[in-house]
Design a protein around this motif. Structure first.
Motif, PDB file in Angstrom:
ATOM      1  N   CYS A 131       0.830  -1.211   0.000  1.00  0.00           N
ATOM      2  CA  CYS A 131       0.000   0.000   0.000  1.00  0.00           C
ATOM      3  C   CYS A 131       0.864   1.261   0.000  1.00  0.00           C
ATOM      4  O   CYS A 131       0.606   2.209  -0.751  1.00  0.00           O
ATOM      5  N   ALA A 135       1.471   4.127  -3.018  1.00  0.00           N
ATOM      6  CA  ALA A 135       1.294   5.565  -2.818  1.00  0.00           C
ATOM      7  C   ALA A 135       2.441   6.346  -3.447  1.00  0.00           C
ATOM      8  O   ALA A 135       2.217   7.343  -4.164  1.00  0.00           O
ATOM      9  N   ASN A 139       2.150   8.668  -6.797  1.00  0.00           N
ATOM     10  CA  ASN A 139       2.527  10.087  -6.722  1.00  0.00           C
ATOM     11  C   ASN A 139       3.497  10.459  -7.839  1.00  0.00           C
ATOM     12  O   ASN A 139       3.371  11.520  -8.464  1.00  0.00           O
ATOM     13  N   ASP A 154       5.638  14.166  -1.022  1.00  0.00           N
ATOM     14  CA  ASP A 154       5.986  12.931  -0.328  1.00  0.00           C
ATOM     15  C   ASP A 154       7.490  12.884  -0.057  1.00  0.00           C
ATOM     16  O   ASP A 154       8.227  13.834  -0.358  1.00  0.00           O
ATOM     17  N   ASP A 160       2.034  15.085  -3.215  1.00  0.00           N
ATOM     18  CA  ASP A 160       1.489  13.934  -2.485  1.00  0.00           C
ATOM     19  C   ASP A 160       0.009  13.705  -2.806  1.00  0.00           C
ATOM     20  O   ASP A 160      -0.875  13.922  -1.979  1.00  0.00           O
ATOM     21  N   ASP A 162      -1.507  10.918  -3.024  1.00  0.00           N
ATOM     22  CA  ASP A 162      -2.040   9.894  -2.126  1.00  0.00           C
ATOM     23  C   ASP A 162      -2.627  10.515  -0.864  1.00  0.00           C
ATOM     24  O   ASP A 162      -3.745  10.187  -0.457  1.00  0.00           O
ATOM     25  N   SER A 163      -1.901  11.400  -0.252  1.00  0.00           N
ATOM     26  CA  SER A 163      -2.370  12.032   0.977  1.00  0.00           C
ATOM     27  C   SER A 163      -3.487  13.032   0.728  1.00  0.00           C
ATOM     28  O   SER A 163      -4.481  13.076   1.459  1.00  0.00           O
ATOM     29  N   MET A 166      -6.792  11.017  -0.681  1.00  0.00           N
ATOM     30  CA  MET A 166      -7.221   9.783  -0.024  1.00  0.00           C
ATOM     31  C   MET A 166      -8.628   9.889   0.561  1.00  0.00           C
ATOM     32  O   MET A 166      -8.933  10.805   1.313  1.00  0.00           O
ATOM     33  N   SER A 169      -8.673   3.695   2.821  1.00  0.00           N
ATOM     34  CA  SER A 169      -7.625   2.707   2.572  1.00  0.00           C
ATOM     35  C   SER A 169      -7.930   1.489   3.434  1.00  0.00           C
ATOM     36  O   SER A 169      -8.102   1.610   4.643  1.00  0.00           O
ATOM     37  N   ASP A 178      -7.179   1.177  -2.144  1.00  0.00           N
ATOM     38  CA  ASP A 178      -7.129   2.603  -1.834  1.00  0.00           C
ATOM     39  C   ASP A 178      -8.065   3.350  -2.772  1.00  0.00           C
ATOM     40  O   ASP A 178      -8.004   3.169  -3.996  1.00  0.00           O
ATOM     41  N   TYR A 180      -9.422   7.086  -3.986  1.00  0.00           N
ATOM     42  CA  TYR A 180      -9.061   8.499  -4.021  1.00  0.00           C
ATOM     43  C   TYR A 180     -10.214   9.323  -4.598  1.00  0.00           C
ATOM     44  O   TYR A 180     -10.828   8.933  -5.592  1.00  0.00           O
TER      45      TYR A 180
END
Length: 285
Positions: A131, A135, A139, A154, A160, A162-163, A166, A169, A178, A180
């Motif tokens: 996972c 990410a 990215n 990241d 980022d 992913d962050s 998100m 997850s 995951d 998004y």
């Protein structure tokens, strides 16, 4: 009943799957089962705040541990379990507990042997490490889609996604999933989703090529913990060829990427283009 006033010490960040400890409390649960709290444990409990990784199962003095849940004792001495906890994990002046769910009670004060189902743990470790790699790879693959700096990068220096995007997850023994959200707030931060559906095959190829390269590099993985408490803010760290990468994480992980034979992801975009889902499947050696 005397409830613990200090948080459970955990050994799973270092990869432990067994150990012995003293029983501090045995709590009656609403379904008739029992919640056994020990001073220390190798069991990873489900996190009530971010329940991405399922709880470990195993045995406690030979008794099946059917679940392991986060519990909390307030400064006033009131006990809460799982989703009933009214504050975020780590709230000061609270005691944070790993609660082992068993059918049978045990004696308070007894020393018990705790054994995690090691194969199930290893599968969850593979999914969780996968996972985080997904990410970072996603990215990197999406970096050119940012019109401006979104203000968060990241560990490898890429925006980022992913962050910032998100939504959820979740992982199991076979894969991590995951989801998004590509909505107005992400676009305002500078992300462009133009022609994303058409680019999805090339994006998937780029991500999977990066994942394969990282697995082949057999990078070392570790969980860095500032202390033994359940609530210690731990980091997943991996020595990738591009440089060291780290992500705050409370879960369990592999010790090196060479424990995987392969790691692949499938990317799916919703019809309206507002939701991207990544299902990342590790194959263990």
């Amino acid at each position: 009943m005397t409830l613990p006033t200090t948080s459970t010490h955990v050994t799973f960040p270092a990869g432990a799957v067994d150990g012995s400890s003293t029983v501090l409390a045995v709590l009656p649960l609403p379904d008739g089962r029992h919640g056994v709290v020990t001073e220390a444990t190798p069991f990873h409990p489900l996190d009530h705040t971010w329940p991405d990784q399922p709880a470990d199962t195993g045995t406690l003095d030979g008794r099946p541990v059917l679940d392991c849940v986060t519990g909390a004792v307030s400064p006033e001495g009131e006990f809460f379990l799982g989703a009933e906890i009214p504050v975020r994990r780590g709230e000061e002046d609270w005691a944070w507990l790993a609660v082992h769910v068993t059918e049978e009670p045990v004696a308070v004060g007894a020393t018990v042997e705790l054994r995690v189902d090691a194969d199930r743990r290893a599968a969850l470790c593979a999914s969780h490490t996968g996972c985080h790699l997904l990410a970072l790879a996603l990215n990197a693959a999406l970096a050119s889609r940012w019109r401006k700096d979104p203000g968060r990068s990241d560990a490898l220096g890429h925006p980022d996604f992913d962050s910032l995007a998100m939504d959820s997850s979740r992982m199991d023994t076979a894969a991590s999933t995951d989801v998004y959200r590509i909505g107005k707030s992400l676009r305002k931060k500078g992300f462009t989703a133009d022609d994303l559906a058409a680019d999805l095959p090339a994006l998937t190829t780029a991500v999977n090529e990066q994942l394969a390269a990282w697995v082949a590099a057999d990078a070392a993985v570790r969980v860095e913990a500032p202390g033994p408490e359940l609530t210690a803010r731990r980091r997943w760290s991996c020595d990738l060829p591009e440089g060291p990468a780290s992500i705050f994480c409370g879960g369990t992980h592999l010790s090196h990427l060479g424990q995987l034979a392969a790691l692949t992801t499938e990317l799916r975009l919703s019809e309206d283009g507002t939701e991207l889902t990544a299902v990342t499947s590790p194959k263990r050696l």
